[in-house]
Design an enzyme around this catalytic site. Structure first.
Site, PDB file in Angstrom:
ATOM      1  N   ARG A  43       0.866  -1.191   0.000  1.00 42.58           N
ATOM      2  CA  ARG A  43       0.000   0.000   0.000  1.00 42.58           C
ATOM      3  C   ARG A  43       0.897   1.234   0.000  1.00 42.58           C
ATOM      4  O   ARG A  43       1.699   1.415   0.913  1.00 42.58           O
ATOM      5  CB  ARG A  43      -0.876  -0.026   1.263  1.00 42.58           C
ATOM      6  CG  ARG A  43      -1.927   1.057   1.324  1.00 42.58           C
ATOM      7  CD  ARG A  43      -2.997   0.741   2.344  1.00 42.58           C
ATOM      8  NE  ARG A  43      -2.515   0.900   3.708  1.00 42.58           N
ATOM      9  CZ  ARG A  43      -3.292   0.703   4.780  1.00 42.58           C
ATOM     10  NH1 ARG A  43      -4.539   0.300   4.629  1.00 42.58           N
ATOM     11  NH2 ARG A  43      -2.838   0.872   5.994  1.00 42.58           N
ATOM     12  N   SER A 112     -12.466  -4.148   0.695  1.00 43.60           N
ATOM     13  CA  SER A 112     -12.697  -3.749   2.103  1.00 43.60           C
ATOM     14  C   SER A 112     -14.187  -3.590   2.349  1.00 43.60           C
ATOM     15  O   SER A 112     -14.887  -2.941   1.561  1.00 43.60           O
ATOM     16  CB  SER A 112     -12.021  -2.401   2.377  1.00 43.60           C
ATOM     17  OG  SER A 112     -10.620  -2.551   2.316  1.00 43.60           O
ATOM     18  N   LYS A 141      -4.664   4.542   9.030  1.00 44.99           N
ATOM     19  CA  LYS A 141      -5.301   5.355   7.986  1.00 44.99           C
ATOM     20  C   LYS A 141      -6.481   6.091   8.604  1.00 44.99           C
ATOM     21  O   LYS A 141      -7.036   5.670   9.620  1.00 44.99           O
ATOM     22  CB  LYS A 141      -5.722   4.492   6.807  1.00 44.99           C
ATOM     23  CG  LYS A 141      -6.869   3.522   7.034  1.00 44.99           C
ATOM     24  CD  LYS A 141      -7.194   2.808   5.714  1.00 44.99           C
ATOM     25  CE  LYS A 141      -8.471   2.002   5.801  1.00 44.99           C
ATOM     26  NZ  LYS A 141      -8.820   1.369   4.518  1.00 44.99           N
TER      27      LYS A 141
END
Ligand SMILES: Nc1ncnc2c1ncn2[C@@H]1O[C@H](COP(=O)(O)OP(=O)(O)O)[C@@H](O)[C@H]1O
Ligand SMILES: Cc1ncsc1CCOP(=O)(O)O
Ligand SMILES: [Mg+2]
Length: 518
Positions: A43, A112, A141
Site C-alpha cells: 500500500r 474492504s 489510515k
C-alpha cells in the site's frame, strides 16, 4: 476467481510511514516473510507511479521466492505492470466489475467491507476475499467509518455462513499480539470463523518483524484457548469435585486483582482473604502489565462505577490479562440501569474475553441484549426460569464463557450444561455488595480451575451461599448488621474444613440440572 488456494492466515499490509529509523520497508517485509506471513499487500498512498512500480518489483521478487501472493492496494496499473497476483480495493476505489474486466479471472481481487450490505454486494460482484474492518480504532489510515468491533465482525461472518459459496475473510484494524486472540476467537460464529488477520503496524513498525510475525501466525493456528472439553455434567459429579477447588485456593493463594467500586472494596478484600486468596485493589494502568504477569493471578472487573474513564481503565486491564491468557471475571453492575452503562457493557464485550460473566437478572439480561429491568444496582425483573435459562445459555454460547445469573436461585451455564442452585439466605438481599463479593470468590476459584470454569463457578456459588445459610443460623446473628461478620467467619471456617478434607457442609447443597424443553 483466484486460481490458487490462498492462505489468508497472516496477511501483511505495508505502510511506508511506519518503518522504523535505520531500516527499509523492503527489509521489514523480507523479515516478515521469514517469520511466516502468508500474503502481502503493498500500500503506497503517496508514491509516484515509477517509485511505486520499482518498490513493487522488489517486493514481488521476495514474495515469489516465498511462494506467497503479492497484492497491490488500489492501483491496478501497478498490479498489471508487475503482473502481481492481484489487487485489494476499497469502497471508494475502482469498482469490482471493472477491476475484474481489466485483470481477468485469474487474479485475486479483495475488497474492504464494514457492513453486511457491503459484503452482500461483494459476494454478488464475485470478489475473491473480504478485508473486514477496522475492528478497532486504527492509526494507519484516517477511518472513513467508525470501528466495527467484534460484534460487527460477527455480523459479517454470520452473513457469510449463509452464503452458498465460501468467501474468505480477514479482519483488519489494530490487530496485534494483544488483540489477535480475541479477534479470531470472539468473532467466530457457528460454522464460520475468520480465515486470517491483516496486520499493519504490529509488524511494519516492529524492531523485530520476524518474531512478531511468527508469534502472530502461531496465534492464528492455535485452537481457541478457552475451549474446555465439556463433558456431560451431573450435579453429584460436579459437587464431588468442589472441595478440591476450595482446597486449592487455600493451598495456592491466588492473587485476585480487583477493579471494584468503593462501596464493595473492603468487604470484597476481606471475603477474598477469608476464602484463602489474596486481594489487590489497583486502578493504576501503568502497573497492569506487572499484575497480569503474576503467576496465579486473575482479574475481576466490577463495573460499579462505570464512568467513561473507568471503562477505558477496565479495557486497559482486560487487554493485558487477555493477552497473557489470565482469567477475567466480569460483573456488569447495574448494566441495564442507564444508557451509559448499556454502552459500557457493549464497549467491554466488543474488546474482551471473559471467563465468567456474573450478575443479577437485570444485569445479565442487559449483557445479553434482552430487555432489562433495573432500579440502580437492583434487578426489578422476574422472568420465568425457562426464560432466564434461555438467556443465560444463549449468552454463554455467544460469548464462549460461563454465565452466572444470581438471585433467590442462581443459574450457572456454559451454554451446554445448566445448573440451578437454591442455597443462600434472604439476608444476602439485605446487605450491599452481596453480588460483588461473590465475584471475588468466583475469580479466586476460577484461577485454580482454568481447565474447568464451570466447576469453578459451581464451587464459588456453593461455598458462598452455604456459608450464608450457616452464618444466618448463628445465634449471634440478629439482622444484616451482624450477618456480614458471621458470613466472613463462615467462609473462613468452610475453607479450613475443606483444607482438612471435611466437605460434610456440602450435604446442604441444593443443585438441579435444568434442561430447556423448547
Ligand atoms: N432472596 C434470596 N435468597 C437467597 N439468596 C439470595 C437471595 N437474593 C440473592 N441471593 C444470593 O445473594 C448473592 C447475590 O445475588 P444478587 O442479590 O442477585 O446479586 P446483586 O447483589 O449483584 O444484585 C447470590 O449468591 C444469590 O444466590
Ligand atoms: C450500591 C452500589 N452502587 C454502585 S456499586 C454498588 C454495590 C453493588 O453491589 P451488588 O452488585 O453486590 O449489589
Ligand atoms: Mg451485583
Amino acid at each position: 476467481m483466484a486460481p490458487i488456494k490462498v492462505d489468508y492466515s497472516l496477511y501483511l499490509v505495508t505502510d511506508p510511514n511506519l518503518v522504523p529509523d535505520g531500516t527499509t520497508l523492503e527489509e521489514q517485509v523480507e523479515k516478515a516473510i521469514k517469520g511466516g506471513v502468508t500474503i502481502v499487500q503493498l500500500r503506497e498512498k503517496d508514491a509516484e507511479t515509477k517509485d511505486f512500480i520499482d518498490r513493487a518489483k522488489k517486493i514481488h521478487e521476495m514474495t515469489k521466492a516465498a511462494g506467497i501472493p503479492l497484492l497491490i492496494n488500489d492501483r491496478l496499473d501497478v498490479a498489471l505492470a508487475i503482473d502481481a497476483e492481484g489487487v485489494h480495493i476499497g469502497q471508494d476505489d475502482i469498482d469490482v466489475a471493472t477491476a475484474r474486466k481489466l485483470l481477468g479471472p485469474d487474479k485475486i481481487i479483495g475488497l474492504s467491507v464494514n457492513y453486511v450490505s457491503e459484503a452482500t454486494k461483494a459476494v454478488e460482484d464475485g470478489v475473491d476475499y473480504l478485508g473486514v474492518g477496522a475492528v478497532y480504532d486504527t492509526s494507519t489510515k484516517i477511518p472513513k467509518q467508525p470501528p466495527i468491533g467484534i460484534s460487527g465482525l460477527r455480523k459479517i461472518l454470520s452473513y457469510l455462513s449463509s452464503v452458498h459459496r465460501y468467501m474468505p475473510a480477514v479482519a483488519i484494524g489494530s490487530i496485534n499480539l494483544q488483540t489477535a486472540r480475541n479477534v479470531l476467537n470472539l468473532s467466530a460464529v457457528p460454522s464460520r470463523s475468520l480465515d486470517g488477520i491483516a496486520v499493519v503496524s504490529a509488524i511494519i513498525a516492529s524492531p523485530d518483524p520476524e518474531t512478531v510475525s511468527r508469534e502472530l501466525l502461531q496465534i492464528v493456528k492455535e485452537p481457541p484457548y478457552w475451549m474446555s472439553v465439556v463433558k456431560d455434567r451431573t450435579p453429584p459429579a460436579i459437587i464431588a469435585d468442589v472441595p478440591t477447588i476450595i482446597a486449592k485456593v487455600q493451598e495456592t493463594t491466588p492473587l485476585v486483582h480487583h477493579l471494584i467500586n468503593r462501596v464493595a472494596t473492603n468487604f470484597a478484600a476481606n471475603v477474598t482473604l477469608a476464602v484463602g486468596a489474596s486481594p489487590v485493589m489497583s486502578e493504576n494502568i501503568p502497573e497492569f502489565a506487572d499484575f497480569s504477569s503474576i503467576e496465579n493471578g486473575s482479574l475481576l472487573v466490577n463495573m460499579g462505577f462505570a464512568t467513561p474513564e473507568a471503562v477505558e481503565m477496565y479495557l486497559a486491564a482486560i487487554t493485558e490479562y487477555n493477552q497473557r491468557l489470565r482469567p477475567v471475571v466480569y460483573d456488569p453492575v447495574a448494566g441495564g440501569a442507564s444508557t451509559l452503562r448499556k454502552e459500557a457493557v457493549k464497549a467491554l464485550l466488543n474488546r474482551s474475553h471473559f471467563d465468567i460473566i456474573k450478575g443479577n437478572e437485570g444485569e445479565i439480561f442487559a449483557v445479553a441484549g434482552e430487555m432489562s429491568h433495573m432500579r440502580g444496582v437492583d434487578s426489578t425483573s422476574s422472568s420465568s426460569m425457562e426464560k432466564k435459562v434461555h438467556v443465560v445459555e444463549g449468552l454463554a454460547t455467544k460469548e464462549k464463557t460461563i454465565v452466572v445469573l444470581t438471585g433467590p436461585q442462581d443459574i450457572i451455564s456454559d451454554g451446554i450444561t445448566t445448573f440451578v442452585l437454591s442455597n443462600g439466605h434472604d439476608y444476602l438481599s439485605s446487605i450491599t455488595a452481596s453480588g460483588c463479593v461473590l465475584g471475588s470468590i468466583l475469580t479466586a476459584c476460577l484461577t485454580v480451575s482454568l481447565e474447568d470454569r464451570f466447576l469453578a463457578a459451581v464451587a464459588g456459588v456453593l461455598l458462598y451461599t452455604i456459608a450464608a445459610e450457616r452464618a444466618a443460623a448463628q445465634p449471634s446473628v440478629r439482622g444484616p448488621g451482624t450477618f456480614v461478620p458471621a458470613l466472613i467467619d463462615e467462609l473462613y471456617l468452610l475453607r479450613n474444613m475443606c483444607a482438612k478434607g471435611d466437605s460434610s457442609w456440602l450435604s446442604a447443597a441444593k443443585v438441579e440440572r435444568f434442561v430447556l424443553t423448547s
